[in-house]
Design an enzyme around this catalytic site. Structure first.
Site, PDB file in Angstrom:
ATOM      1  N   HIS A  24       0.857  -1.185   0.000  1.00 36.52           N
ATOM      2  CA  HIS A  24       0.000   0.000   0.000  1.00 36.52           C
ATOM      3  C   HIS A  24       0.890   1.230   0.000  1.00 36.52           C
ATOM      4  O   HIS A  24       1.858   1.308   0.749  1.00 36.52           O
ATOM      5  CB  HIS A  24      -0.899   0.016   1.235  1.00 36.52           C
ATOM      6  CG  HIS A  24      -1.639   1.305   1.406  1.00 36.52           C
ATOM      7  ND1 HIS A  24      -2.376   1.881   0.404  1.00 36.52           N
ATOM      8  CD2 HIS A  24      -1.729   2.165   2.466  1.00 36.52           C
ATOM      9  CE1 HIS A  24      -2.922   3.008   0.824  1.00 36.52           C
ATOM     10  NE2 HIS A  24      -2.539   3.204   2.074  1.00 36.52           N
TER      11      HIS A  24
ATOM     12  N   HIS B 190       0.877   5.809  -1.038  1.00 34.71           N
ATOM     13  CA  HIS B 190       0.147   6.995  -1.471  1.00 34.71           C
ATOM     14  C   HIS B 190       0.891   7.584  -2.667  1.00 34.71           C
ATOM     15  O   HIS B 190       1.066   8.802  -2.765  1.00 34.71           O
ATOM     16  CB  HIS B 190       0.041   8.016  -0.337  1.00 34.71           C
ATOM     17  CG  HIS B 190      -0.931   7.637   0.739  1.00 34.71           C
ATOM     18  ND1 HIS B 190      -1.767   8.534   1.347  1.00 34.71           N
ATOM     19  CD2 HIS B 190      -1.207   6.441   1.304  1.00 34.71           C
ATOM     20  CE1 HIS B 190      -2.504   7.911   2.257  1.00 34.71           C
ATOM     21  NE2 HIS B 190      -2.185   6.639   2.251  1.00 34.71           N
TER      22      HIS B 190
ATOM     23  N   ASP C 232       0.312  -5.466 -20.165  1.00 30.24           N
ATOM     24  CA  ASP C 232       1.367  -6.438 -19.839  1.00 30.24           C
ATOM     25  C   ASP C 232       1.233  -6.970 -18.421  1.00 30.24           C
ATOM     26  O   ASP C 232       1.708  -8.068 -18.123  1.00 30.24           O
ATOM     27  CB  ASP C 232       2.756  -5.785 -19.985  1.00 30.24           C
ATOM     28  CG  ASP C 232       3.249  -5.761 -21.429  1.00 30.24           C
ATOM     29  OD1 ASP C 232       2.729  -6.529 -22.256  1.00 30.24           O
ATOM     30  OD2 ASP C 232       4.176  -4.973 -21.728  1.00 30.24           O
TER      31      ASP C 232
ATOM     32  N   HIS D 177      -8.571   7.465  -1.350  1.00 31.71           N
ATOM     33  CA  HIS D 177      -7.496   7.051  -0.471  1.00 31.71           C
ATOM     34  C   HIS D 177      -6.211   6.780  -1.279  1.00 31.71           C
ATOM     35  O   HIS D 177      -5.400   7.681  -1.429  1.00 31.71           O
ATOM     36  CB  HIS D 177      -7.966   5.838   0.339  1.00 31.71           C
ATOM     37  CG  HIS D 177      -6.978   5.361   1.349  1.00 31.71           C
ATOM     38  ND1 HIS D 177      -7.313   4.505   2.361  1.00 31.71           N
ATOM     39  CD2 HIS D 177      -5.662   5.591   1.487  1.00 31.71           C
ATOM     40  CE1 HIS D 177      -6.234   4.259   3.098  1.00 31.71           C
ATOM     41  NE2 HIS D 177      -5.232   4.909   2.594  1.00 31.71           N
TER      42      HIS D 177
ATOM     43  N   TYR E 145       7.855 -14.013 -23.090  1.00 30.01           N
ATOM     44  CA  TYR E 145       8.714 -12.891 -22.739  1.00 30.01           C
ATOM     45  C   TYR E 145       9.753 -13.359 -21.734  1.00 30.01           C
ATOM     46  O   TYR E 145       9.457 -14.167 -20.854  1.00 30.01           O
ATOM     47  CB  TYR E 145       7.874 -11.772 -22.134  1.00 30.01           C
ATOM     48  CG  TYR E 145       8.654 -10.552 -21.736  1.00 30.01           C
ATOM     49  CD1 TYR E 145       8.908  -9.542 -22.655  1.00 30.01           C
ATOM     50  CD2 TYR E 145       9.152 -10.424 -20.452  1.00 30.01           C
ATOM     51  CE1 TYR E 145       9.632  -8.410 -22.295  1.00 30.01           C
ATOM     52  CE2 TYR E 145       9.884  -9.295 -20.088  1.00 30.01           C
ATOM     53  CZ  TYR E 145      10.120  -8.298 -21.007  1.00 30.01           C
ATOM     54  OH  TYR E 145      10.846  -7.178 -20.634  1.00 30.01           O
TER      55      TYR E 145
END
Lengths: 232, 232, 232, 232
Positions: free
Chosen positions: D95, D97, D120, D170, D227
């Site tokens: 998480h 910001h 991708d 958020h 890839y």
């Protein structure tokens, strides 16, 4: 000859890189010795990494002829000379393709004075030149100087109080009392251009309180300036 | 005198550079000793590179007179003093021309609270002051403080819960319990200003869930705060 | 084999990182030995931090078969080969997902030529390819090359004078006389893409003075070029 | 206990700083030991500069109780646990910001899939959660996980193929097979968010060629991925 000025011009050119105003060789700084009527300028297309103070080229203010130096002077030299000939109080000139100032130049719009950051260093809007016409293409670099001077004359702008301009579809020129001060003003112009882009994106109706223009400009300039350190 | 506070104020000024909130000399931090009613502030127009802790200037909270220091205090000193006199719970103040917060200040718009990053540190919208009027230009820096205080009073905003403001056409001021905390809030303000610019560019109808304002602010502040490390 | 070219291709790949055009493994540079009809290219999905010059893979221009190297070549190799086969004057190719050029590619719009920074290196607008169709998905990387070549042929664009393109919803490819020059053009494209984004945000009616296109392109290219250092 | 996982989680947290996804303490990474049903997560509000691997906190997957560690776990721990309990194939969660992803989250809009950089790594649009309601505020962090899981269920999105989401007003959460992979996806999300902002500013009608979504996702994922480096 002019070793001290060469050193200053050399250092000012490197400062363009430090301030992230140029990539590759896309910028140039010059300085003038007013007494000897000689201009010191960056050589054309030379990497900043390999450049030495002794690579700076000395050219004659009137003729533009190389007086000293093994390298070609910046291809923008005729623009610099035209400005030095018409703006007698300036001692240094900077040209870059810095991102935000160049983006404004591409639009053909002046950068309006909308904040004290701008007003602290540029009294008026930073003007943008008119389109060049076909006859001006032959002596392109000289005429870039001509359209700059024309803009200040035509619109009656004080080149000492508004030390820079955008050349339409090209990029910014700035100047100052010496090469260092011209770089300072180039940094201010880029920052002011970035903030004005953001402000007008947020609020297209952004305007300036005209009282602030006089107040802030006079805080740093003019007879009653009180910013910074003075003899007490 | 006040060596410890000078050291803190000096370090906080350098932190403005580290956090990229200032270029050249465009910012200042101060701190206050509430018992002695003395404010320590950055000198005016001095390069961050050459500045020493001992260059910090000590001024009297009421009179603004220099109590100690060889250099002129920041030209924004009267603004800082007016804020300290009216906001008794603050211990440090920061002023910058940071890019995004200044761009918002130029628009004259408040920065709306549209996310938890904002709500974590600023309870309400970050307000923007009203235009200054002609009579306020004489004591410009003092009156910059006056219009800030007026805005909080008039709109009944809690200056502890919303520790910053935009001065119209100028730039941001922020504060905190000490100089360090004021710098922290200046960084938050710049980041919040940048994200709000992007959000409104993407979606001009962006709004906040009001439930989140209370929740996030109270997570970090107030009697039941539970963010970070506490004594268990 | 081709140690010198491998070294050049390796260094050019690292330059993508230096110029902040790639994150992770999102880019590749190749170079060609026209006499031997062999192409040297970055291996697929290898971190730039751990890459060595000897990791570069040698593939056959016609068949695409690996001639030397322990690693898989870039998955974009068939695109590179198609470009080398159809654009006989190019010596190096770059593909990146650089931020602003990729953002333009996502929009499906050409980057209009609106300034001298653009005109100095790209004579025309930087074109964007058409949508690929279902039948082209099977040989996707080969057909990425096919749609690029098609665009230049269909619109009669000179691939030497406009050394790059946007692949729609994907990202930029650029090329040049060698790998280094292709990287240079990739940097120009990213910078030009960024400035055009800003210009059109400021003024959606931005246009170019067509006289400047010829003038600036010819300053740096063509028989009478006079930028940089020449034998005197 | 779980020293190896602690080291990985610690390093992944520092990588958030390297990739410029966090300032101050605004981010957290966790990892899970599925066999022992234990989660390792960053402590709450601790500076990245002073953090050590041994500061990582071990919590129980079901109860959320601290099993080992002297510090409080991240205040977002209940969100992480809810995701681990409902998304059995993930091994790490991030998480932040980060600027552009958070700006999108503030708008409440999904990030549409408009390019191969997005395709991708994220098969679909990166979704944005619905508003939380009043009853969810009491167990706020737990319910942040609940609204994330709800969004994937309700819209029938595969959380392995679209390893991230925006929490409305958020910021972003991302995940992956381990903490490192979750950080990788957080970087992709931020880059994709930035490019989408630019693309929609240039062309509000930007759309994706749907053929490319399948093609690019399958190049890197699924049974026929080709890839990168495979055993030959």
């Amino acid at each position: 000859m002019l070793e001290e000025l060469k050193e200053k011009v050399f250092k000012a050119n490197l400062d363009l890189v430090t301030h992230r105003l140029v990539i590759f060789t896309w910028g140039n700084v010059s300085g003038i010795d007013r007494e000897r009527k000689l201009v010191v300028i960056k050589p054309s297309g030379v990497d900043y990494d390999n450049m030495k103070a002794s690579d700076m080229v000395v050219v004659d203010l009137q003729s533009g002829k190389v007086v000293e130096g093994d390298l070609n002077p910046s291809s923008d030299t005729p623009t610099h000379l035209e400005l030095y000939r018409n703006f007698p109080e300036i001692g240094g000139i900077v040209h870059t393709h810095s991102t935000y100032a160049t983006a404004w130049a591409q639009t053909g719009c002046d950068i309006p004075n909308i904040g004290t950051t701008h007003a602290d260093y540029f009294h008026d809007a930073i003007p943008c030149t008119d389109d060049m016409v076909k006859e001006q293409m032959a002596d392109y670099e000289l005429n870039t100087g001509v359209v700059i001077v024309d803009k200040f004359r035509k619109d009656n702008i004080n080149y000492v109080h508004t030390p820079g301009i955008l050349v339409k579809n090209h990029g910014p020129f700035s100047w100052g009392k010496d090469p260092d001060n011209a770089v300072y003003n180039a940094v201010v112009m880029e920052q002011v251009a970035k903030m004005a882009f953001i402000s007008f994106s947020i609020n297209p109706q952004t305007t300036m309180n005209p009282l602030l223009v006089e107040k802030h400009f006079n805080r740093k300039h003019g007879p009653n300036a009180y910013y910074g350190q003075k003899k007490k």
